[in-house]
Motif scaffolding. Structure first.
Motif, short mmCIF file in Angstrom:
data_model
loop_
_atom_site.label_atom_id
_atom_site.label_comp_id
_atom_site.label_asym_id
_atom_site.label_seq_id
_atom_site.Cartn_x
_atom_site.Cartn_y
_atom_site.Cartn_z
N ALA A 33 41.04 38.18 48.00
CA ALA A 33 40.59 37.31 46.91
C ALA A 33 39.33 36.57 47.37
N ARG A 34 38.54 36.09 46.38
CA ARG A 34 37.29 35.39 46.68
C ARG A 34 37.12 34.21 45.72
N ALA A 46 39.38 48.24 45.68
CA ALA A 46 38.84 47.44 44.58
C ALA A 46 39.81 47.35 43.40
N ASP A 47 40.53 48.43 43.11
CA ASP A 47 41.40 48.48 41.93
C ASP A 47 42.87 48.32 42.28
N VAL A 105 43.15 40.26 44.14
CA VAL A 105 43.06 39.35 43.00
C VAL A 105 41.60 39.19 42.60
N PRO A 106 41.20 39.68 41.44
CA PRO A 106 39.81 39.53 41.00
C PRO A 106 39.42 38.05 40.93
N GLY A 107 38.17 37.79 41.29
CA GLY A 107 37.72 36.41 41.29
C GLY A 107 36.21 36.32 41.31
N ASP A 126 32.21 36.20 41.85
CA ASP A 126 31.12 37.01 42.37
C ASP A 126 30.28 36.12 43.27
N LEU A 155 35.38 42.77 47.01
CA LEU A 155 36.81 42.60 46.88
C LEU A 155 37.53 43.88 47.27
#
Length: 533
Positions: free
Chosen positions: A510-511, A421-422, A427-429, A431, A439
């Motif tokens: 990524a999402r 997760a970290d 790549v955060p994206g 929800d 993720l």
């Protein structure tokens, strides 16, 4: 160890090959960009992962054959996915014994029966039992057939020197010493890693008092392939016994040594035979049996502070040692090999920046610490370190005789692959997905027509589009379109029009709820240049 009169590799069921050292006049140099030290399961998996990326490597092994005894025997579903990605899973499916459940008994009474998650959407079973000799033999067949991998048996690394653009190692075989250089080195040489010692590094963590003898026994016994744990059985009062069925009528028996038993005394053949006979009587086996092999181990949670030292990466037991109770030693090591393999493969071939390699330690050391957190709980339960812990453990077991919920305390299994997760390589994206699509999590499989989703993924990154395929082109990307209502969409909680970017190691990178080609290309670029903060 083997019974008197039998040699070190004189097995009842397995024929150990004998591999020769390089011939006296054979070339000793190499232009392979990667040297891998250690041809156990982890080293060979790393070599095959690199080869799948088109990268040549030199694999060196000090011994002249495979490891003896069953050793690591439980291979998880996630490891089978790794084996499938490197094209080696077929013999594992043919020979491994799948299992989904376990039973725990306290003083002869069952207190727990657990089922591991499994269903028609899963390509592989949660766990397979297979002796380490077969694991190594099947991987070796794939290694030997791959022209990108050169293997040198009976070859030790006796020195490692840093260079500005790589490392130089001294290789010693029966015909002398040779110095060879390569840009990168992977140390897969086990718990007593010579490379780790040469680098002046040491494992840190906890050593536990509990010691176990492991014994392989050949017998015709019709009990199903499940995991059995016996607490405070009549055969080992106050101790713990674990029993696993393996192929070829081999049964693995692990039994705990008492406080007053010395390891030296416990591994005497007559003592082992008496102890094993008592366990077999406990489980009701009255037929013939033959002692095959035995050893002794203790539980430890140890790891390096950093799995990278310059251009040297540590994988498997050279980087960390975990207790066996969560069956994560081998499986954690195979995940190390895959993780560094796909990343280093892209760096060597110019498809990624060296910053991507900075994500190896955060991801895989993070996974090790997660294993430690779970293993410490199970280790304290299996081998209480103090009188206080033993009192609490025995109280929980006694309560489990009448309260079903208390039996769950005796279940040490935590087999969910670690979620990155970290990580700098995700790549955060968006929800809006289900928990299975977190993720950094490993992609769960799903039935897909006559096969499974993971069989359709590309060799590099894969974009899963839940609806029409996005028009995006990248040389390392495969685009898949899944129709509305597909099993994968339901399992992942993905809405129509959403998309997931799956990394080469099957983890979600990524999402998007509404992806664009530009966003997908930017995510791939970010991952391939990932650099830890």
């Amino acid at each position: 160890m083997r019974p008197e009169g039998r040699g070190e590799y004189d097995s009842l069921y397995f024929t150990y090959p004998q591999f020769k050292a390089p011939a006296a006049g054979a070339p000793r140099g190499t232009d392979a960009p990667v040297i891998i030290v250690g041809a156990g399961p982890v080293g060979m998996t790393a070599a095959l992962t690199l080869a799948a990326e088109g990268v040549r490597c030199l694999l060196v092994e000090a011994k002249g054959t495979f490891n003896d005894g069953s050793r690591a025997i439980c291979v998880s579903r996630s490891s089978y996915h790794i084996l499938a990605r490197i094209g080696a899973v077929a013999p594992f499916l043919r020979e491994g014994l799948p299992w989904t459940m376990g039973r725990t008994l306290y003083r002869g009474q069952q207190i727990l029966e657990f089922q591991m998650p499994d269903g028609p959407d899963d390509r592989f079973r949660p766990m397979y039992n297979l002796q380490q000799q077969y694991i190594e033999a099947f991987l070796w067949d794939a290694v030997a057939a791959n022209p990108l991998i050169e293997t040198r048996w009976q070859t030790r690394v006796t020195a490692v020197e840093d260079q500005s653009d790589g490392v130089t190692v001294t290789l010693s075989d029966p015909h002398g010493d040779t110095r060879v250089s390569a840009p990168w080195l992977l140390a897969a040489d086990g718990a007593r890693s010579a490379i780790r010692g040469m680098r002046g590094l040491r494992l840190k963590g906890e050593n536990y008092e509990g010691r176990y003898v492991i014994a392989d026994v050949r017998m015709a016994h019709d009990y199903p392939t499940i995991r059995r744990a016996l607490f405070d059985p009549a055969c080992r009062p106050g101790g713990t016994v674990l029993i696993h069925r393996q192929p070829k009528d081999i049964w693995r028996i692990d039994y705990q040594l008492g406080d007053g038993e010395s390891a030296e005394e416990a591994v005497r053949e007559d003592v082992v035979r008496a102890s094993v006979s008592a366990v077999l009587a406990e489980i009701g086996h009255t037929g013939a049996s033959e002692l095959e092999w035995w050893s002794v181990y203790s539980a430890n949670t140890l790891a390096l502070d950093d799995y990278r030292d310059g251009r040297v990466f540590f994988i498997g037991d050279s980087a960390h040692i975990v207790p066996i109770f969560g069956v994560r030693g081998l499986n954690n090591g195979l995940a190390d090999a895959q993780n560094i393999g796909w990343k280093l493969g892209r760096v060597v071939t110019g498809r990624a920046g060296e910053g991507l390699l900075d994500s190896y330690t955060p991801e895989r050391r993070g996974a090790t610490l997660d294993v430690f957190a779970n293993a410490q709980k199970s280790t304290r339960f299996m081998t209480p370190p103090t009188a206080g812990w033993r009192l609490m453990r025995d109280a929980a077991l006694s309560l489990a005789l009448t309260q079903d919920w208390a039996g769950q305390l005796a279940n040490p299994r935590q087999m969910t692959p670690y979620t990155y997760a970290d990580s700098p390589a995700v790549v955060p994206g968006a929800d809006g997905f289900g928990p299975a699509a977190a993720l950094g999590a490993m992609l769960p499989d799903a039935a897909d027509g006559d096969g499974f989703l993971t069989e359709r993924l590309g060799p590099g990154f894969t974009l899963l589009c839940f609806g029409p395929a996005l028009d995006v082109a990248h040389p390392d990307l495969t685009v898949l379109s899944l129709p509305p209502g597909a099993a994968a969409a339901k399992r992942l909680g993905a809405a129509d029009g959403a998309a997931l970017l799956i990394r080469p190691d099957l983890h979600i990178g990524a999402r998007w709820s509404a992806p664009t080609p530009e966003a997908v290309l930017a995510a791939i670029a970010t991952i391939l240049s990932a650099k830890a903060a």
